[in-house]
Design an enzyme around this catalytic site. Structure first.
Site, mmCIF file in Angstrom:
data_model
loop_
_atom_site.group_PDB
_atom_site.id
_atom_site.type_symbol
_atom_site.label_atom_id
_atom_site.label_comp_id
_atom_site.label_asym_id
_atom_site.label_seq_id
_atom_site.Cartn_x
_atom_site.Cartn_y
_atom_site.Cartn_z
ATOM 1 C CG HIS A 137 -27.061 -12.606 -21.020
ATOM 2 N ND1 HIS A 137 -25.873 -12.483 -20.337
ATOM 3 C CD2 HIS A 137 -27.642 -11.367 -20.998
ATOM 4 C CE1 HIS A 137 -25.729 -11.237 -19.913
ATOM 5 N NE2 HIS A 137 -26.796 -10.535 -20.296
ATOM 6 C CB CYS A 145 -29.335 -6.922 -20.518
ATOM 7 S SG CYS A 145 -27.682 -7.206 -19.843
ATOM 8 C CE LYS A 162 -29.605 -5.282 -16.058
ATOM 9 N NZ LYS A 162 -28.185 -5.633 -16.282
#
Length: 522
Positions: free
Chosen positions: A308, A74, A122
């Site tokens: 990813h 991340c 996020k």
């Protein structure tokens, strides 16, 4: 020819091939998902799950068929995307060590040049986040211990056919994003840039394993499972454990995937993952709908990508942290004014390319030395638009937990070359992706000349043995500082981290192993 006339002709040609519309700069909206396998955005992967809004982007915009993360985890991945620089340049070594809080991003440049900007959801690209367990696992990966650091992957069904909103935090952020479009963007006289970061389809924490548990639960409802074509779900082929590359073996063990799994169990995990992708797609759809409802869509560039992928039991693993396609291949779709619909682009690209691309879209010159290259020329086929040379390779690297050696992947043409550490102590891997899409046949010994060529190319991009040494020293220093900060509480704290099941078999022996590593005795 008169210089002024020539300049006007060139300007007309540029705006005819760019995102310019009525002399105004385009709006920019990026939705970045987490753990989204890029192969699901084009055939044959797209057939396994209904993703109507990704398909909408695919039909009306451009799909990049070979887009990769610059680090399959991340925080380092997002750090590369926001900074436009490779991981080894920003020293974003793991989920705890990424960009400085004051690091400049492409969003900062857009704001400085007059864009209204909004970032929500996020973000996850600055240093200091993620659990203590996650960072300690990354720091101590060179210690000679083999620990089950994750929970065994499982799935869980909740709700019924009317249960749509499962990842509530993501839906809350999506609601906020659409409200911002309606209330702020729609009334602004200036162009805007909006970023929405989603957590889905990242697996959920397995709560039964306690507060330090990782994300090993694939959770969805019957509503989203109906979007999955179960008859198209395959059980991926696995190599026998004793035939695995040593680093892959380590990853499989630390991800708690070395035990027995039935074929139905594997297919079920994959089905639940695909269903979670469908829920993420619906969030993208809500953003697109808000743009359409406000009349902004016609002058907005929409970008969908991910940090990813997700292995979803390929190579006997779940999660990411791997250079295999399921983990490293990301989605990248771009739709906007003047773009040709339905375009599929084969060029190898990666997340660092988004920084210069966004600035190119906005007509802003980039600042500093960037690792990426603008995708802008690739989006237009007209000969009137100059085609800048884009590298024929992509680089990805990984230095975090669940992998016991710094890893470097170079994708060039049909080849994927993966090397580790100093290039000598751990054997490399070479895959021909045209003949071996499942990446089960390491042909590094069969094609030595290819291996030498790719390794030479990789070393011209990054001095990876030197980088591996720097990471190793950083891990020791960071762990040592953390241990010293705990004082007498160290033994209790470390014994209760995620690996406690194996750790407590012999706490003192494990502590001695770490101590030997920390002081260079092992």
């Amino acid at each position: 020819m008169n210089i002024l006339v020539l300049a006007m002709i060139l300007l007309f040609q540029f705006c005819g091939q760019s995102f310019c519309q009525n002399g105004t700069k385009p709006n920019i909206v990026m939705v970045m998902s987490d753990a989204f396998d890029g192969r699901l955005t084009f055939d044959p992967g797209s057939r396994v799950v209904q993703l109507p809004y990704i398909n909408y982007l695919r039909q009306l915009g451009s799909t990049f068929l070979n887009a990769y993360t610059n680090s399959p985890i991340c925080c380092p991945s997002r750090a590369a995307m926001w900074s436009g620089q490779f991981v080894h340049l920003t020293q974003s070594w793991n989920n705890y060590k990424c960009l400085d809080a004051n690091a400049s991003t492409w969003m900062d440049l857009l704001e400085a040049k007059g864009y209204i900007t909004k970032m929500m959801g996020k973000l996850d690209y600055t240093s200091g986040s993620h659990s203590v367990s996650n960072r300690v696992e990354a720091w101590t990966r060179d210690v000679h211990l083999l620990l089950r650091q994750e929970g065994r992957p499982v799935n869980r069904l909740v709700g019924n056919m009317s249960t749509v909103r499962i990842m509530r935090k993501d839906w809350e952020n999506t609601d906020k994003a659409t409200q911002w479009i309606h209330q702020t963007a729609a009334s602004s006289q200036r162009p805007f840039a909006l970023y929405l970061g989603l957590n889905l389809p990242h697996p959920y924490k397995t709560e039964s394993l306690g507060p330090t548990a990782g994300g090993s639960t694939f959770l969805t409802s019957p509503h989203w499972l109906t979007k999955v074509s179960s008859d198209l779900i395959s059980a991926p082929k696995w190599l026998p454990m004793d035939a695995m590359h040593p680093v892959d073996y380590y990853s499989t063990f630390t991800k708690n995937c070395s035990g027995d799994f039935t074929e139905d169990e594997v297919k079920s995990i994959r089905a639940f993952y695909y269903a979670m992708c469908a829920e993420a797609d619906a969030m993208l759809g809500q953003v697109i709908s808000a743009l359409r409802e406000t009349g902004l869509l016609n002058n907005t560039v929409v970008i969908f990508t991910a940090d990813h992928g997700e292995l979803a039991m390929e190579h006997r693993q779940f999660y990411k942290m791997s250079m295999f396609e399921g983990s490293s291949h990301v989605p990248l779709l771009i739709m906007g004014p003047r773009l040709m619909p339905g375009q599929q682009i084969n060029q190898l690209v990666s997340l660092v390319d988004l920084y210069p691309t966004v600035l190119d879209i906005a007509g802003i010159p980039p600042e500093g030395n960037l690792s990426g290259h603008s995708l802008f020329p690739l989006l237009f086929k007209s000969s009137a638009f100059p085609k800048k040379q884009h590298p024929d390779w992509v680089l990805s690297e990984y230095h975090g937990c669940n992998v016991n050696a710094s890893t470097y992947m170079l994708r060039s043409g049909k080849w994927k070359y993966i090397t580790y550490s100093d290039g000598l102590s751990v054997p490399p891997q070479l895959f021909d992706l045209t003949l071996d899409k499942e990446e089960l046949h390491n042909v590094v010994l069969k094609f030595p000349e290819v291996t030498v060529h790719l390794d030479k190319l990789l070393r011209s991009i990054v001095d990876y043995p030197k980088v591996s040494t720097a990471v190793h020293l950083y891990n020791k220093k960071a762990f040592g500082a953390w241990r010293d900060s705990l004082g007498r509480n160290y033994s209790q704290v470390i014994a209760n981290l995620r690996w406690h099941v194996d750790w407590q078999k012999d706490v003192s022996a494990n502590e001695r192993a770490i101590d030997r590593w920390l002081h260079g005795l092992s």
